[in-house]
Design a protein around this motif. Structure first.
Motif, PDB file in Angstrom:
ATOM      1  N   ALA A  70     -34.480 -15.395 -30.577  1.00 31.40           N
ATOM      2  CA  ALA A  70     -34.561 -15.191 -29.060  1.00 31.40           C
ATOM      3  C   ALA A  70     -34.113 -16.253 -28.158  1.00 31.40           C
ATOM      4  N   GLN A  71     -33.475 -17.593 -28.978  1.00 34.94           N
ATOM      5  CA  GLN A  71     -32.960 -18.733 -27.708  1.00 34.94           C
ATOM      6  C   GLN A  71     -31.332 -17.871 -27.944  1.00 34.94           C
ATOM      7  N   LYS A  72     -30.448 -17.472 -29.116  1.00 35.90           N
ATOM      8  CA  LYS A  72     -29.201 -16.962 -28.655  1.00 35.90           C
ATOM      9  C   LYS A  72     -29.176 -16.018 -27.920  1.00 35.90           C
ATOM     10  N   LEU A  73     -29.949 -15.210 -27.368  1.00 37.19           N
ATOM     11  CA  LEU A  73     -30.075 -13.915 -26.534  1.00 37.19           C
ATOM     12  C   LEU A  73     -30.607 -14.065 -25.668  1.00 37.19           C
ATOM     13  N   SER A  74     -30.701 -15.752 -24.352  1.00 36.73           N
ATOM     14  CA  SER A  74     -31.989 -15.476 -23.840  1.00 36.73           C
ATOM     15  C   SER A  74     -30.489 -16.256 -23.063  1.00 36.73           C
ATOM     16  N   THR A  75     -30.451 -16.487 -21.315  1.00 38.60           N
ATOM     17  CA  THR A  75     -28.900 -16.574 -21.138  1.00 38.60           C
ATOM     18  C   THR A  75     -29.499 -18.360 -19.729  1.00 38.60           C
ATOM     19  N   SER A  76     -29.071 -17.999 -18.965  1.00 37.91           N
ATOM     20  CA  SER A  76     -29.280 -19.138 -17.588  1.00 37.91           C
ATOM     21  C   SER A  76     -30.214 -18.529 -17.835  1.00 37.91           C
ATOM     22  N   THR A  77     -30.160 -18.031 -16.712  1.00 41.86           N
ATOM     23  CA  THR A  77     -31.057 -16.775 -15.891  1.00 41.86           C
ATOM     24  C   THR A  77     -32.057 -16.486 -16.422  1.00 41.86           C
ATOM     25  N   ALA A  78     -32.288 -16.017 -17.421  1.00 44.96           N
ATOM     26  CA  ALA A  78     -33.420 -14.999 -18.377  1.00 44.96           C
ATOM     27  C   ALA A  78     -33.703 -15.070 -19.574  1.00 44.96           C
ATOM     28  N   SER A  79     -34.624 -15.422 -19.798  1.00 49.76           N
ATOM     29  CA  SER A  79     -34.837 -16.419 -20.659  1.00 49.76           C
ATOM     30  C   SER A  79     -35.590 -15.311 -22.223  1.00 49.76           C
ATOM     31  N   LEU A  80     -35.951 -15.280 -23.194  1.00 49.34           N
ATOM     32  CA  LEU A  80     -36.900 -13.965 -23.809  1.00 49.34           C
ATOM     33  C   LEU A  80     -37.755 -14.976 -24.433  1.00 49.34           C
ATOM     34  N   ASP A  81     -38.737 -14.625 -23.970  1.00 48.19           N
ATOM     35  CA  ASP A  81     -40.644 -14.860 -25.036  1.00 48.19           C
ATOM     36  C   ASP A  81     -40.277 -15.417 -26.468  1.00 48.19           C
ATOM     37  N   PRO A  82     -40.629 -16.600 -27.175  1.00 45.16           N
ATOM     38  CA  PRO A  82     -39.569 -17.236 -28.097  1.00 45.16           C
ATOM     39  C   PRO A  82     -40.856 -16.409 -29.743  1.00 45.16           C
ATOM     40  N   LEU A  83     -41.752 -15.275 -29.404  1.00 45.97           N
ATOM     41  CA  LEU A  83     -42.064 -14.442 -30.139  1.00 45.97           C
ATOM     42  C   LEU A  83     -41.649 -13.244 -30.101  1.00 45.97           C
ATOM     43  N   TYR A  84     -40.956 -12.772 -29.519  1.00 50.68           N
ATOM     44  CA  TYR A  84     -40.594 -11.591 -28.880  1.00 50.68           C
ATOM     45  C   TYR A  84     -40.015 -10.788 -29.562  1.00 50.68           C
ATOM     46  N   ALA A 284     -33.526 -26.961 -39.283  1.00 49.92           N
ATOM     47  CA  ALA A 284     -32.333 -26.274 -40.086  1.00 49.92           C
ATOM     48  C   ALA A 284     -32.368 -24.846 -39.356  1.00 49.92           C
ATOM     49  N   LYS A 285     -33.128 -23.953 -39.360  1.00 48.45           N
ATOM     50  CA  LYS A 285     -33.408 -22.946 -38.615  1.00 48.45           C
ATOM     51  C   LYS A 285     -32.028 -22.351 -37.718  1.00 48.45           C
ATOM     52  N   PHE A 286     -32.044 -23.469 -36.022  1.00 52.08           N
ATOM     53  CA  PHE A 286     -31.678 -22.986 -35.308  1.00 52.08           C
ATOM     54  C   PHE A 286     -30.331 -22.938 -35.351  1.00 52.08           C
ATOM     55  N   GLN A 287     -29.410 -23.021 -36.716  1.00 50.26           N
ATOM     56  CA  GLN A 287     -28.161 -23.092 -36.936  1.00 50.26           C
ATOM     57  C   GLN A 287     -27.569 -22.053 -37.397  1.00 50.26           C
ATOM     58  N   LEU A 288     -28.953 -20.960 -37.968  1.00 47.45           N
ATOM     59  CA  LEU A 288     -28.295 -19.997 -38.618  1.00 47.45           C
ATOM     60  C   LEU A 288     -28.532 -18.450 -38.045  1.00 47.45           C
ATOM     61  N   PRO A 289     -27.299 -18.361 -38.599  1.00 50.56           N
ATOM     62  CA  PRO A 289     -26.938 -16.536 -37.986  1.00 50.56           C
ATOM     63  C   PRO A 289     -28.087 -15.538 -38.591  1.00 50.56           C
ATOM     64  N   GLU A 290     -28.793 -15.218 -37.839  1.00 49.80           N
ATOM     65  CA  GLU A 290     -29.543 -13.495 -38.225  1.00 49.80           C
ATOM     66  C   GLU A 290     -30.340 -14.206 -38.813  1.00 49.80           C
ATOM     67  N   ALA A 291     -31.205 -15.160 -38.638  1.00 45.89           N
ATOM     68  CA  ALA A 291     -32.586 -15.788 -38.830  1.00 45.89           C
ATOM     69  C   ALA A 291     -33.052 -15.486 -39.110  1.00 45.89           C
ATOM     70  N   HIS A 292     -33.920 -13.637 -38.114  1.00 47.29           N
ATOM     71  CA  HIS A 292     -34.572 -13.409 -38.471  1.00 47.29           C
ATOM     72  C   HIS A 292     -34.520 -12.328 -39.291  1.00 47.29           C
ATOM     73  N   THR A 293     -32.965 -11.669 -39.629  1.00 41.74           N
ATOM     74  CA  THR A 293     -32.986 -10.607 -40.586  1.00 41.74           C
ATOM     75  C   THR A 293     -32.206 -11.374 -41.985  1.00 41.74           C
ATOM     76  N   ASP A 294     -31.253 -11.336 -42.015  1.00 47.93           N
ATOM     77  CA  ASP A 294     -30.658 -11.377 -43.592  1.00 47.93           C
ATOM     78  C   ASP A 294     -30.908 -13.109 -44.471  1.00 47.93           C
ATOM     79  N   TYR A 295     -31.509 -14.168 -43.140  1.00 50.21           N
ATOM     80  CA  TYR A 295     -31.320 -15.193 -43.435  1.00 50.21           C
ATOM     81  C   TYR A 295     -32.878 -15.426 -43.225  1.00 50.21           C
ATOM     82  N   ILE A 296     -33.649 -15.022 -43.768  1.00 51.49           N
ATOM     83  CA  ILE A 296     -35.525 -15.229 -43.388  1.00 51.49           C
ATOM     84  C   ILE A 296     -36.192 -15.768 -44.303  1.00 51.49           C
ATOM     85  N   PHE A 297     -35.268 -15.581 -45.523  1.00 50.93           N
ATOM     86  CA  PHE A 297     -35.727 -16.358 -46.646  1.00 50.93           C
ATOM     87  C   PHE A 297     -35.692 -17.674 -46.716  1.00 50.93           C
TER      88      PHE A 297
END
Length: 410
Positions: A70-84, A284-297
């Motif tokens: 959610a943080q990576k998709l958020s922009t300066s004008t709009a932010s996603l809900d952390p639990l999106y 450390a998870k905030f440095q992960l790419p695709e944390a919710h899919t490929d690297y959720i483990f």
């Protein structure tokens, strides 16, 4: 005068009414011959429980990884809900679990026909991907957009396993049928389409499913040796002529190239130690790419610890063992092949994902079954598990009658 005659006259109607109410109370008895009753007593309830636990674990894991995406998709004008992404995954669970249960209610012949029709439909859609498919992160694997976007290869996997099992089972009835070359040709066409997307991970899963099925089908050791040699030759050719495979192998074996993803995944996995940092406390998870899919483990490892990772691996192992034990007394060749193919897919995908996160395997872009976020992935896995539950259904009464007859013959 009997004890019953000593009863007060006003008590008799009450007792009679109570007995009648008990008889009429709704319940699923073994004598219930309705579709729901048959399903309840024939389904492998232990397997269903294990899968349900896995789905629940997946929701917790997606909730932990959702703030990163959610943080990576958020922009300066709009932010996603952390639990999106958690809310979206919950929606897919609400859709997928009923799908799994409905497929599990199919009788075995209908489940086989359903898989064959599904193979035809999604193979056709796979052919459409290079023509009208949508590209995401440099890969062209999807059709449609938004909520209606789907990945045909994900849905094709379970249908392919059952359909290939049906084709190979025909060989046991007529040895002259060229079913093995036909199965190899079908797998080869799918592999070429997937490599063009590119999707190395799915290609490996389809090829491994085919290999497991021809192995279970009982081919001669000479043919199996030829197939193994062909597989090794294919890997060598892929290294020299398929850039995606060359890049992944160079990073994995020779430490050449950009290993940022796998390095960060390993660092995140081990950051929590044995018991983890706690839910939501991982950094450390905030440095992960695709944390919710490929690297959720890896996210699970950081926030819940290596003990949780071992427990999840044990849960996958329990599901695999449960299915294999269910096959021990099976005599139908098609059912043995179909169930073996489905559980090989399921277990293979889990092993690959966990292996990538622990740097045992090169990065392949493979989700963790029922745990990683994803609509196509979750619905397709629900269909596959529904087919597995359908094909492993057993009639306990028929089994007891068969055992009694066999004992009487002795």
């Amino acid at each position: 005068m009997s004890g019953g005659d000593n009863m007060d006259a006003t008590e008799r109607p009450v007792i009679a009414a109570t007995r009648t109410t008990k008889r009429r109370g709704p319940r699923l008895s073994r004598a219930d011959r309705t579709p729901l009753g048959l399903w309840f007593w024939e389904i492998d309830r232990v397997l269903l429980l294990l899968v349900s636990i896995l789905v629940a674990v997946g929701l917790v894991a997606v909730a932990a990884a959702s703030p990163v995406a959610a943080q990576k998709l958020s922009t300066s004008t709009a932010s996603l809900d952390p639990l999106y992404y958690f809310y979206r995954q919950l929606m897919w669970v609400i859709v997928g679990v009923p799908v799994m249960l409905m497929v599990s209610m199919l009788p075995k012949p209908q489940a086989r026909r359903f898989a064959i029709y599904g193979t035809i439909v999604f193979l056709f859609l796979l052919f459409l991907v290079p023509l009208v498919g949508a590209s995401v992160n440099g890969a062209q694997r999807w059709l449609g957009s938004g909520v209606l976007r789907l990945q045909p290869s994900e849905f094709l996997k379970p249908f392919f396993a059952v359909s290939l099992a049906w084709v190979l089972s025909l060989r046991l009835h007529d040895q002259s049928l060229p079913v093995v070359p036909l199965a190899a040709a079908l797998t080869g066409v799918i592999a070429l389409l997937l490599m063009g997307q590119p999707d190395l991970g799915q290609t490996v899963i389809f090829a491994a499913t085919w290999f497991v099925l021809v192995l279970v089908a009982g081919l001669s050791m000479r043919i199996m040796g030829m197939l193994a040699g062909t597989g090794v030759a294919g890997l060598i050719l892929a290294y020299f002529f398929y850039p995606v495979a060359q890049q992944r192998i160079n990073i994995w074996l020779f430490d050449k190239g950009d290993s940022f993803q796998v390095d960060k995944a390993h660092a995140t996995l081990t950051a929590g130690g044995l018991i983890g940092t706690g839910p939501g406390a991982g950094l450390a998870k905030f440095q992960l790419p695709e944390a919710h899919t490929d690297y959720i483990f890896s996210v699970i490892g950081e926030e819940f610890g290596m003990i949780a990772c071992i427990a999840i691996a044990a849960l996958y192992l329990a599901i695999i063992v449960r299915v294999l034990v269910r096959l021990l007394d099976e005599e139908d060749s098609f059912l043995i092949l179909a169930v073996a193919g489905l559980i090989a897919q399921f277990g293979g995908q889990a092993v690959i994902n966990m292996g990538v996160n622990t740097q045992i395997f090169p990065s392949k872009g493979m989700t963790l079954p029922f745990i990683s976020y994803g609509g196509s992935s979750f619905i397709a896995l629900s269909i596959g598990m529904g087919l597995l539950l359908s094909l492993t259904r057993r009639n306990p009464y028929a089994a007891r009658v068969s055992m009694t007859r066999n004992w009487n013959k002795k």
